[in-house]
Design an enzyme around this catalytic site. Structure first.
Site, short mmCIF file in Angstrom:
data_model
loop_
_atom_site.label_atom_id
_atom_site.label_comp_id
_atom_site.label_asym_id
_atom_site.label_seq_id
_atom_site.Cartn_x
_atom_site.Cartn_y
_atom_site.Cartn_z
N GLY A 81 -84.40 92.22 37.70
CA GLY A 81 -85.34 92.79 36.74
C GLY A 81 -84.77 93.80 35.77
O GLY A 81 -85.20 93.90 34.63
N ASP B 267 -86.36 97.79 36.32
CA ASP B 267 -87.45 97.43 35.41
C ASP B 267 -88.70 98.27 35.65
O ASP B 267 -89.29 98.80 34.72
CB ASP B 267 -87.77 95.92 35.53
CG ASP B 267 -87.97 95.43 36.96
OD1 ASP B 267 -87.88 96.24 37.92
OD2 ASP B 267 -88.23 94.22 37.15
N ASP C 4 -93.29 100.48 41.21
CA ASP C 4 -94.68 100.16 41.54
C ASP C 4 -95.09 101.05 42.72
O ASP C 4 -95.45 102.20 42.52
CB ASP C 4 -94.76 98.65 41.85
CG ASP C 4 -96.16 98.16 42.15
OD1 ASP C 4 -97.12 98.88 41.88
OD2 ASP C 4 -96.30 97.03 42.67
N GLY D 155 -93.03 102.20 44.79
CA GLY D 155 -91.92 103.14 44.88
C GLY D 155 -91.02 102.88 46.09
O GLY D 155 -89.95 103.47 46.20
N LEU E 184 -87.14 101.57 45.36
CA LEU E 184 -86.21 102.51 44.73
C LEU E 184 -86.00 103.77 45.57
O LEU E 184 -84.91 104.32 45.59
CB LEU E 184 -86.68 102.84 43.32
CG LEU E 184 -86.55 101.66 42.36
CD1 LEU E 184 -87.10 101.98 40.98
CD2 LEU E 184 -85.09 101.20 42.24
N ASP F 162 -90.47 89.51 35.81
CA ASP F 162 -90.85 88.10 36.00
C ASP F 162 -92.18 87.95 36.71
O ASP F 162 -92.68 88.87 37.36
CB ASP F 162 -89.79 87.40 36.85
CG ASP F 162 -89.87 87.81 38.32
OD1 ASP F 162 -89.81 89.03 38.60
OD2 ASP F 162 -90.03 86.94 39.19
P1 IMP Z 1 -91.97 98.68 44.41
O1 IMP Z 1 -93.38 98.38 44.87
O2 IMP Z 1 -91.94 99.94 43.55
O3 IMP Z 1 -91.02 98.74 45.57
O4 IMP Z 1 -91.53 97.51 43.45
C1 IMP Z 1 -91.04 96.31 43.97
C2 IMP Z 1 -90.78 95.28 42.92
O5 IMP Z 1 -92.01 94.62 42.62
C3 IMP Z 1 -90.27 95.70 41.54
O6 IMP Z 1 -88.89 95.96 41.50
C4 IMP Z 1 -90.61 94.47 40.74
O7 IMP Z 1 -89.60 93.48 40.93
C5 IMP Z 1 -91.90 93.99 41.39
N1 IMP Z 1 -93.07 94.33 40.56
C6 IMP Z 1 -93.98 95.29 40.76
N2 IMP Z 1 -94.92 95.28 39.78
C7 IMP Z 1 -94.56 94.30 38.93
C8 IMP Z 1 -95.11 93.80 37.69
O8 IMP Z 1 -96.13 94.26 37.16
N3 IMP Z 1 -94.44 92.76 37.12
C9 IMP Z 1 -93.31 92.21 37.63
N4 IMP Z 1 -92.76 92.66 38.78
C10 IMP Z 1 -93.37 93.69 39.42
MG MG Z 2 -87.28 94.55 40.73
#
Ligand code: IMP
Ligand code: MG
Length: 179
Positions: free
Chosen positions: A38, A94, A97, A99, A102, A153
Site C-alpha cells: 500500500g 498508506d 486504520d 493502528g 503500524l 486497494d
Molecule cells: P490497521 O487497522 O491500522 O492495522 O490497518 C491495516 C491495513 O488495513 C492497512 O494497512 C490497509 O492495508 C488496510 N486498510 C484499512 N482501511 C483501508 C481502506 O479504507 N482502504 C484500503 N485499505 C485499508
Molecule cells: Mg497496508
C-alpha cells in the site's frame, strides 16, 4: 466510486509533508521504511520531496484476526535488511486504520535500538482506532469510509489509480451481489 482527493491535491499535500519532514529532521539522516504494498506510491512521491540524505527499505506486513476480534497478530513477511541502530527511522504507509499493524511494527523496529521511530501515513482514518495512537505525520485525516487508489486497494484492485476514491456502500454491495 467517488473522488475524495484528486491527484493534484495529493501532490500539493505530499510537498507540504516533505517540507515539514525536511525541517524537523534537519541535520539528520533519514531511514525510510516503506510498507508494501500500500505505501509504495506515497513513499516514492514523498522521498522526492524530502531534502535530506535518505536511505529507503521496503517491508511487507500481514495482519491476522478480523476487525471485531481483540486478537490481532501482525506478521512481518519481509523485514528490513540493514541496521537501524542509532538511526532516525520514518515508517511510511498508506493508511492507519485501527493502528494495530503500524504500532506492532514500530515496536518491532524499536527493539533494534534506533535513535527514533516515527510513523507517516497518507491517510489517518480515525473511527476504528483502538487507543490513543496517531501517525506522527499524515496527509489527510478522514473519519470513516473505505478508500482506494494511490496505493490503496480493494481486493488488490485500484492500487495504481492516481487519485484517492471512496467506495460508496452501494459499490461494494453491487460487487457482493454480482462479483
Ligand atoms: P490497521 O487497522 O491500522 O492495522 O490497518 C491495516 C491495513 O488495513 C492497512 O494497512 C490497509 O492495508 C488496510 N486498510 C484499512 N482501511 C483501508 C481502506 O479504507 N482502504 C484500503 N485499505 C485499508
Ligand atoms: Mg497496508
Amino acid at each position: 466510486m467517488k473522488v475524495l482527493f484528486p491527484a493534484s491535491v495529493i501532490t500539493q499535500r505530499v510537498r507540504e509533508l516533505g517540507k515539514k519532514i525536511t525541517s524537523e529532521y534537519q541535520g539528520k539522516d533519514l531511514y525510510i521504511v516503506a510498507v508494501l504494498k500500500g505505501g509504495f506510491m506515497f513513499a516514492s512521491d514523498l522521498v522526492r520531496c524530502v531534502d535530506l540524505p535518505i536511505r529507503i527499505e521496503f517491508v511487507r506486513l500481514s495482519s491476522y484476526g478480523c476487525s471485531d476480534s481483540p486478537q490481532h497478530e501482525v506478521r512481518i513477511l519481509s523485514d528490513i535488511e540493514g541496521t537501524i541502530t542509532g538511526r532516525h527511522v520514518l515508517i511510511v504507509d498508506d493508511i492507519m486504520d485501527t493502528g494495530h499493524s503500524l504500532v506492532a511494527f514500530r515496536k518491532h523496529l524499536e527493539g533494534k535500538n534506533p535513535a527514533s521511530v516515527k510513523i507517516c501515513t497518507m491517510i489517518d482514518k480515525t473511527c476504528r482506532r483502538e487507543g490513543p495512537i496517531r501517525p506522527d505525520y499524515c496527509g489527510f485525516r478522514i473519519e470513516d469510509g473505505f478508500i482506494v487508489g494511490y496505493g490503496l486497494d480493494y481486493a488488490e484492485d485500484y492500487r495504481a489509480l492516481p487519485d484517492i476514491y471512496v467506495i460508496e456502500p452501494a459499490d461494494s454491495q453491487r460487487e457482493e451481489e454480482h462479483p
